[in-house]
Enzyme design. Structure first.
Site, short mmCIF file in Angstrom:
data_model
loop_
_atom_site.label_atom_id
_atom_site.label_comp_id
_atom_site.label_asym_id
_atom_site.label_seq_id
_atom_site.Cartn_x
_atom_site.Cartn_y
_atom_site.Cartn_z
N LYS A 44 29.07 34.83 33.70
CA LYS A 44 27.64 35.13 33.61
C LYS A 44 26.92 34.33 32.54
O LYS A 44 25.69 34.29 32.52
CB LYS A 44 27.42 36.62 33.39
CG LYS A 44 27.98 37.52 34.47
CD LYS A 44 27.54 37.20 35.88
CE LYS A 44 26.09 37.38 36.14
NZ LYS A 44 25.79 37.55 37.60
N1 PMP Z 1 32.94 40.05 37.98
C1 PMP Z 1 32.43 40.40 36.80
C2 PMP Z 1 33.35 40.90 35.75
C3 PMP Z 1 31.04 40.32 36.58
O1 PMP Z 1 30.51 40.71 35.40
C4 PMP Z 1 30.20 39.89 37.64
C5 PMP Z 1 28.71 39.87 37.45
N2 PMP Z 1 28.12 41.17 37.56
C6 PMP Z 1 30.79 39.53 38.86
C7 PMP Z 1 32.17 39.60 38.98
C8 PMP Z 1 30.00 39.10 40.05
O2 PMP Z 1 29.31 37.89 39.87
P1 PMP Z 1 27.93 37.66 40.61
O3 PMP Z 1 26.93 38.58 39.98
O4 PMP Z 1 27.60 36.23 40.34
O5 PMP Z 1 28.10 37.96 42.05
#
Ligand code: PMP
Length: 492
Positions: A44
């Site tokens: 992120k």
């Molecule tokens: N895994 C973790 C640990 C995350 O913090 C996030 C983001 N919320 C994600 C997966 C998913 O990523 P995205 O929001 O880009 O779909």
């Protein structure tokens, strides 16, 4: 050696690691992109930097401004690092279901943390998303990053993650696997890889089994930060605009136990200490790779580090309490577990124990329950027919193909309490069960030894809810636990 003038310059550029042990015997190589090596510890950081730069460019964020975001933690960390480096105040609103360590990290980097519930209908004014909107309106100079609908989120991955994967594999990548939270990672990376390969890359979403992205009922699951949860009372279900459905070719649906145990294997066997969503992604990637040949190449993205989950996924006791772990503690540990009691009672909970059982496979009916929308008269008819006259009250859902998540148990109801309340005029027979709701029953994991189960019952309780894979599978009564003298050991 690399030297940076600012930590912000160190975002991105993460390495790929071959999963040599987990992928042993597979024709197609599987490489993991270690996003936990970003400066803030997760994928992120990329979205955070991209969103802040876009907001500055568009005049939404000005000097002295405040960054606000609803975040499971990682986006907040990225926004705090980038925001504080650029002179902003940062307020992170975190779901009260997120790991506590994530809030501590946010505060350490200088964010103000506000906790709010997500296990309420989306229309509830206390819901996390409504809390952030209110703060953004009230604070002058505030900018709501809104990773869920901000195009700069997926765009970060079109510009950085996608090109990195393409370059690192010399254009040989054929399959890309990632979880879907906001959808930014999979949409942006997927779109870039499809374009670069002329449509040759297949993009696979890794989804918790009951998440609604891949067709589940949206009931709760234990992997944080990915998938889509749906409260049954939510009137309008909205998916994030950062998730572009057309970027995902297909999904692999991964039960919680498979996700959690795969993450643990990743740490032990590959030396990659990653979070539960990495476990989901790797479990999906291994399923995908099993069907591929030597000319294929799978890249799976590991979003964050396992250090934030030491008290959950990396704690044997936590896993055992929720029914995700059944192995004995050591060679000398021969005490029978709760499963032995269930087995002796002819309850075939073994069907839920397998890793990779696939959607809905072998799930038992679970204990008798009272739905939260039942009337007291309806509940009484049920309660009078069950042993002990007590049952858990669970949030009403139209159907429960994945069983009853332990997190949807609202409390308990006993026939005696209902009869008393009606007799004393405190409740009407056609009134709601919630008017006489008792405290939640104690819970025990199916792999916990019987001595622990007796301890969990305590002096005042007659029954405990047995959990397997985080789901309520049975009710055990004190008499069954107390009088247990069977010779059946573990795994019998
Ligand atoms: N895994 C973790 C640990 C995350 O913090 C996030 C983001 N919320 C994600 C997966 C998913 O990523 P995205 O929001 O880009 O779909």
């Amino acid at each position: 050696m690399t030297v940076h003038e600012s930590v912000v310059d160190a975002i991105g550029g993460t390495p790929l690691f071959r999963l040599a042990r987990l992928g042993a015997g597979l024709a197609a190589p599987v490489y993991a992109k270690a996003e936990f090596l970003n400066i803030g510890g997760s994928v992120k950081d990329r979205a955070a930097l991209s969103m802040v730069l876009a907001a500055e460019r568009d005049g939404l964020l000005r000097p002295g401004g405040t960054i606000i975001e609803a975040t499971s933690g990682n986006t907040g960390i990225g926004l705090t690092i980038v925001g504080r480096q650029r002179g902003y105040r940062v307020i992170a609103c975190v779901s009260d279901r997120s790991a506590a360590e994530k809030s501590d990290i946010l505060r350490a980097y200088g964010a103000e943390v506000v906790l709010a519930p997500t296990a309420v209908p989306a229309e509830d004014p206390d819901h996390l998303f409504n809390v952030v909107r209110r703060l953004a309106e009230e604070i002058p100079g505030a900018w709501l990053a809104n990773q869920y609908d901000n195009p700069a989120n997926p765009d970060a991955h079109v510009r950085t993650t996608g090109p990195e994967v393409w370059e690192q594999t010399g254009g040989r990548v054929t399959h890309f696997v990632a979880g879907v939270g906001t959808g930014g990672t999979i949409s942006g990376t997927g779109a870039f890889l499809k374009k670069a390969s002329g449509g040759g890359v297949t993009v696979i979403g890794a989804d918790p089994e009951s998440s609604s992205y891949a067709g589940g009922d949206g009931s709760p699951y234990f992997v944080e930060s990915i998938g889509h949860f749906l409260h049954p009372d939510t009137a309008e279900d909205r998916w994030p605009e950062s998730y572009h459905r057309e970027a995902v070719d297909r999904f692999e649906r991964i039960p919680d136990r498979e996700s959690l145990l795969t993450a643990r294997r990743l740490a032990r066997e590959e030396g990659l200490l990653a979070g539960p969503s990495s476990g989901t992604a790797v479990a999906a990637a291994l399923r995908v790779a099993r069907r591929l040949g030597p000319e294929d190449l799978v890249v799976v993205l590991l979003p964050d580090s396992g250090r934030s989950y030491l008290s959950k996924l990396y704690s044997d006791d936590w896993l055992r309490r929720w029914g995700f772990l059944e192995e004995p503690r050591g060679a000398e540990d021969t005490e029978p577990t709760v499963r032995a009691v269930l087995d002796a009672a002819g309850f075939h909970a073994g069907a839920v124990a397998g890793v990779g059982t696939g959607p809905g496979a072998g799930r038992p009916g679970g204990p008798v329950t009272v739905a939260s929308d039942a009337s007291l008269a309806e509940a009484l008819a049920v309660l009078r027919a069950v042993p002990g006259g007590i049952a858990p009250v669970v949030l009403a859902r139209p159907a429960r193909p994945y069983g009853i998540s332990a997190t949807e148990v609202l409390g308990s109801l006993s026939a005696a309490a209902v009869e008393r309340a009606v007799a004393e005029g405190r409740a009407a027979p056609d009134g709601p069960v919630t008017s006489v709701l008792g405290p939640a029953l104690p819970t025990v994991g199916v792999g916990q030894p019987l001595s622990e189960a007796r301890e969990a019952l305590g002096p005042g309780q007659d029954a405990a809810l047995v959990l397997a894979d985080g789901r309520a599978v049975a009710l055990v009564h004190r008499s069954a636990l107390g009088s247990w003298a069977g010779s059946v050991g573990r795994g019998a």
